[in-house]
Write a protein that holds these residues in place. Sequence first.
Motif, PDB file in Angstrom:
ATOM      1  N   ARG A   1      37.400  75.296 -11.655  1.00 29.74           N
ATOM      2  CA  ARG A   1      36.560  75.082 -12.839  1.00 29.74           C
ATOM      3  C   ARG A   1      35.193  75.744 -12.664  1.00 29.74           C
ATOM      4  O   ARG A   1      34.659  76.361 -13.594  1.00 29.74           O
ATOM      5  N   ALA A   2      34.620  75.610 -11.464  1.00 29.44           N
ATOM      6  CA  ALA A   2      33.291  76.176 -11.224  1.00 29.44           C
ATOM      7  C   ALA A   2      33.316  77.699 -11.323  1.00 29.44           C
ATOM      8  O   ALA A   2      32.416  78.318 -11.923  1.00 29.44           O
ATOM      9  N   LYS A   3      34.348  78.323 -10.760  1.00 31.43           N
ATOM     10  CA  LYS A   3      34.436  79.779 -10.833  1.00 31.43           C
ATOM     11  C   LYS A   3      34.672  80.250 -12.275  1.00 31.43           C
ATOM     12  O   LYS A   3      34.139  81.288 -12.703  1.00 31.43           O
ATOM     13  N   GLN A   4      35.460  79.482 -13.004  1.00 29.57           N
ATOM     14  CA  GLN A   4      35.718  79.836 -14.402  1.00 29.57           C
ATOM     15  C   GLN A   4      34.434  79.741 -15.224  1.00 29.57           C
ATOM     16  O   GLN A   4      34.128  80.621 -16.041  1.00 29.57           O
ATOM     17  N   VAL A   5      33.671  78.672 -15.003  1.00 28.75           N
ATOM     18  CA  VAL A   5      32.407  78.513 -15.722  1.00 28.75           C
ATOM     19  C   VAL A   5      31.434  79.628 -15.350  1.00 28.75           C
ATOM     20  O   VAL A   5      30.711  80.161 -16.208  1.00 28.75           O
ATOM     21  N   LYS A   6      31.428  80.010 -14.083  1.00 29.10           N
ATOM     22  CA  LYS A   6      30.523  81.073 -13.645  1.00 29.10           C
ATOM     23  C   LYS A   6      30.832  82.383 -14.356  1.00 29.10           C
ATOM     24  O   LYS A   6      29.910  83.098 -14.799  1.00 29.10           O
ATOM     25  N   SER A   7      32.116  82.696 -14.493  1.00 25.39           N
ATOM     26  CA  SER A   7      32.483  83.936 -15.190  1.00 25.39           C
ATOM     27  C   SER A   7      32.161  83.854 -16.680  1.00 25.39           C
ATOM     28  O   SER A   7      31.772  84.852 -17.301  1.00 25.39           O
TER      29      SER A   7
ATOM     30  N   SER B   1      26.508  73.446 -15.839  1.00 25.75           N
ATOM     31  CA  SER B   1      26.992  74.790 -16.191  1.00 25.75           C
ATOM     32  C   SER B   1      28.002  74.720 -17.328  1.00 25.75           C
ATOM     33  O   SER B   1      28.007  75.576 -18.238  1.00 25.75           O
ATOM     34  N   GLU B   2      28.877  73.705 -17.303  1.00 29.63           N
ATOM     35  CA  GLU B   2      29.846  73.542 -18.390  1.00 29.63           C
ATOM     36  C   GLU B   2      29.143  73.228 -19.711  1.00 29.63           C
ATOM     37  O   GLU B   2      29.563  73.698 -20.790  1.00 29.63           O
ATOM     38  N   ALA B   3      28.061  72.443 -19.642  1.00 30.33           N
ATOM     39  CA  ALA B   3      27.306  72.125 -20.863  1.00 30.33           C
ATOM     40  C   ALA B   3      26.646  73.376 -21.429  1.00 30.33           C
ATOM     41  O   ALA B   3      26.576  73.567 -22.662  1.00 30.33           O
ATOM     42  N   MET B   4      26.167  74.263 -20.568  1.00 30.37           N
ATOM     43  CA  MET B   4      25.575  75.509 -21.044  1.00 30.37           C
ATOM     44  C   MET B   4      26.622  76.370 -21.737  1.00 30.37           C
ATOM     45  O   MET B   4      26.365  76.966 -22.804  1.00 30.37           O
ATOM     46  N   VAL B   5      27.830  76.422 -21.141  1.00 28.81           N
ATOM     47  CA  VAL B   5      28.903  77.200 -21.766  1.00 28.81           C
ATOM     48  C   VAL B   5      29.300  76.576 -23.099  1.00 28.81           C
ATOM     49  O   VAL B   5      29.524  77.276 -24.106  1.00 28.81           O
ATOM     50  N   ALA B   6      29.373  75.229 -23.128  1.00 30.19           N
ATOM     51  CA  ALA B   6      29.760  74.545 -24.363  1.00 30.19           C
ATOM     52  C   ALA B   6      28.736  74.774 -25.467  1.00 30.19           C
ATOM     53  O   ALA B   6      29.087  74.803 -26.660  1.00 30.19           O
ATOM     54  N   ASN B   7      27.466  74.946 -25.088  1.00 29.93           N
ATOM     55  CA  ASN B   7      26.409  75.195 -26.072  1.00 29.93           C
ATOM     56  C   ASN B   7      26.128  76.683 -26.247  1.00 29.93           C
ATOM     57  O   ASN B   7      25.161  77.054 -26.920  1.00 29.93           O
ATOM     58  N   ASN B   8      26.966  77.518 -25.613  1.00 30.48           N
ATOM     59  CA  ASN B   8      26.832  78.978 -25.712  1.00 30.48           C
ATOM     60  C   ASN B   8      25.442  79.438 -25.265  1.00 30.48           C
ATOM     61  O   ASN B   8      24.806  80.276 -25.914  1.00 30.48           O
TER      62      ASN B   8
ATOM     63  N   ILE C   1      25.925  76.170  -6.657  1.00 33.91           N
ATOM     64  CA  ILE C   1      25.900  74.896  -5.914  1.00 33.91           C
ATOM     65  C   ILE C   1      27.286  74.266  -5.929  1.00 33.91           C
ATOM     66  O   ILE C   1      27.810  73.819  -4.897  1.00 33.91           O
ATOM     67  N   ALA C   2      27.905  74.245  -7.121  1.00 31.04           N
ATOM     68  CA  ALA C   2      29.240  73.665  -7.254  1.00 31.04           C
ATOM     69  C   ALA C   2      30.284  74.512  -6.535  1.00 31.04           C
ATOM     70  O   ALA C   2      31.182  73.983  -5.862  1.00 31.04           O
ATOM     71  N   VAL C   3      30.180  75.837  -6.683  1.00 28.86           N
ATOM     72  CA  VAL C   3      31.159  76.721  -6.032  1.00 28.86           C
ATOM     73  C   VAL C   3      31.127  76.539  -4.512  1.00 28.86           C
ATOM     74  O   VAL C   3      32.173  76.402  -3.860  1.00 28.86           O
ATOM     75  N   ASP C   4      29.932  76.526  -3.951  1.00 32.12           N
ATOM     76  CA  ASP C   4      29.812  76.397  -2.488  1.00 32.12           C
ATOM     77  C   ASP C   4      30.306  75.034  -2.003  1.00 32.12           C
ATOM     78  O   ASP C   4      31.011  74.944  -0.986  1.00 32.12           O
ATOM     79  N   TYR C   5      29.944  73.983  -2.721  1.00 36.16           N
ATOM     80  CA  TYR C   5      30.317  72.635  -2.257  1.00 36.16           C
ATOM     81  C   TYR C   5      31.826  72.423  -2.326  1.00 36.16           C
ATOM     82  O   TYR C   5      32.453  72.005  -1.345  1.00 36.16           O
ATOM     83  N   TYR C   6      32.421  72.719  -3.472  1.00 38.02           N
ATOM     84  CA  TYR C   6      33.858  72.464  -3.622  1.00 38.02           C
ATOM     85  C   TYR C   6      34.688  73.424  -2.779  1.00 38.02           C
ATOM     86  O   TYR C   6      35.795  73.080  -2.343  1.00 38.02           O
ATOM     87  N   GLY C   7      34.152  74.599  -2.533  1.00 41.98           N
ATOM     88  CA  GLY C   7      34.858  75.520  -1.647  1.00 41.98           C
ATOM     89  C   GLY C   7      34.879  75.019  -0.211  1.00 41.98           C
ATOM     90  O   GLY C   7      35.896  75.110   0.480  1.00 41.98           O
ATOM     91  N   SER C   8      33.755  74.464   0.256  1.00 43.83           N
ATOM     92  CA  SER C   8      33.691  73.965   1.632  1.00 43.83           C
ATOM     93  C   SER C   8      34.433  72.651   1.809  1.00 43.83           C
ATOM     94  O   SER C   8      34.819  72.301   2.925  1.00 43.83           O
TER      95      SER C   8
ATOM     96  N   ALA D   1      23.134  81.133 -22.232  1.00 44.82           N
ATOM     97  CA  ALA D   1      23.234  82.033 -21.080  1.00 44.82           C
ATOM     98  C   ALA D   1      22.317  81.540 -19.963  1.00 44.82           C
ATOM     99  O   ALA D   1      21.205  81.064 -20.219  1.00 44.82           O
ATOM    100  N   ALA D   2      22.800  81.663 -18.727  1.00 41.10           N
ATOM    101  CA  ALA D   2      22.005  81.253 -17.564  1.00 41.10           C
ATOM    102  C   ALA D   2      21.284  82.462 -17.001  1.00 41.10           C
ATOM    103  O   ALA D   2      21.883  83.537 -16.860  1.00 41.10           O
ATOM    104  N   PRO D   3      20.003  82.332 -16.695  1.00 38.02           N
ATOM    105  CA  PRO D   3      19.264  83.467 -16.140  1.00 38.02           C
ATOM    106  C   PRO D   3      19.686  83.825 -14.711  1.00 38.02           C
ATOM    107  O   PRO D   3      19.362  84.906 -14.227  1.00 38.02           O
ATOM    108  N   ALA D   4      20.393  82.928 -14.043  1.00 41.36           N
ATOM    109  CA  ALA D   4      20.847  83.180 -12.663  1.00 41.36           C
ATOM    110  C   ALA D   4      22.072  82.313 -12.386  1.00 41.36           C
ATOM    111  O   ALA D   4      22.466  81.479 -13.205  1.00 41.36           O
ATOM    112  N   ASP D   5      22.672  82.546 -11.229  1.00 38.32           N
ATOM    113  CA  ASP D   5      23.860  81.765 -10.838  1.00 38.32           C
ATOM    114  C   ASP D   5      23.519  80.660  -9.839  1.00 38.32           C
ATOM    115  O   ASP D   5      24.414  80.096  -9.197  1.00 38.32           O
ATOM    116  N   THR D   6      22.261  80.334  -9.727  1.00 39.28           N
ATOM    117  CA  THR D   6      21.835  79.389  -8.689  1.00 39.28           C
ATOM    118  C   THR D   6      22.521  78.040  -8.821  1.00 39.28           C
ATOM    119  O   THR D   6      23.052  77.491  -7.845  1.00 39.28           O
TER     120      THR D   6
END
Length: 328
Positions: free
Chosen positions: A99-105, A65-72, A83-90, A74-79
């Motif tokens: 970082r995961a939430k920031q990348v998602k936004s 996800s960070e690589a997609m943001v770095a290359n500008n 994965i990162a948000v759920d894992y690091y949250g649990s 867009a992701a078609p979904a948040d799938t």
Amino acid sequence: MLLYIFLLLVVAGCSYSSTAVTKELDCVQEIMCSDPRTAFERLNALEVAEFEDSATMARWALMYSEAMVANNLAAPADTIVDIAVDYYGSHSDYERLRRAKQVKSMLQLCGDADALVCALYAQKEKEYMLYRERTERLRYIFAGAMLLFCAICIIVWQRNRLRIRNIQNEALVAEASSLREGLSRHMSECSVMESKLLSMLSRRFNVIDDLCETYYATQGTKAERKSIVDRVRSQIDALKADEGLFSEMESAVNECLGDMLALFAEELPNLKRDDYRMMVYLACNLSNRTIALLIGESVDVVYKRKSRLKARISASGCPHSALFLSVF
């Protein structure tokens, strides 16, 4: 043993694969800032379906996800980022969760995704689904293997327990058989000894009994038998006065009946000498007529004295009262 080797090989293979992926992710992390396009391509080149643990999967998802943001891009979904948000949250990894939430936004601000990015993203989503299916399958296999291993351990334990119990039972049966044989042999020996002693006791005093019976049957008859009666009477009087014979009778009774008279004198010390003599005669199995002649009383007196002595023994409550009463 085979199950243990299989599990060892599986763990070793997983460890090797996970190490290789970790090294690749480390390399991508180093070039993420300087060459984000190459980093994105290398992340796409990884076979996500072959990852071995969820930690590696979460790290890849965050870096992808960070690589997609770095290359500008867009992701078609948040799938993937989810994965990162759920894992690091649990797992309470708050730094990477931030970082995961920031990348998602930030992904939501990148605009529309082009067709190539959508295709690559969809491919990774499929690989992720394959990963989940494989991990679920491996989880079931591992659980089944553990259940099988536990079942085998329980079966082996039960078999050993049954074998030990059978050995113990056989030992107990053998011991019981040995004890039974010893007891039977001892009882047989005691029975033979008792028979011999009782026979000796009976033979020793049957002369006295016969003399007394003869005298009692012939007294008061005609004059021609008077001499016989007188002779029997003289012999009986001699027996009555013979303390040596009485002592022999005592010894024989004690020998045959387990020191019964000694116990009798010890447990009932207040009895009269006449009662003790009565006990000796009863233990010798003499008849009432014989006892009457030996003590110089009538048969009725013998019955009364026997009854009185029996009552006193019963009332005394002495330890061997049952033995004493057995002679009546």
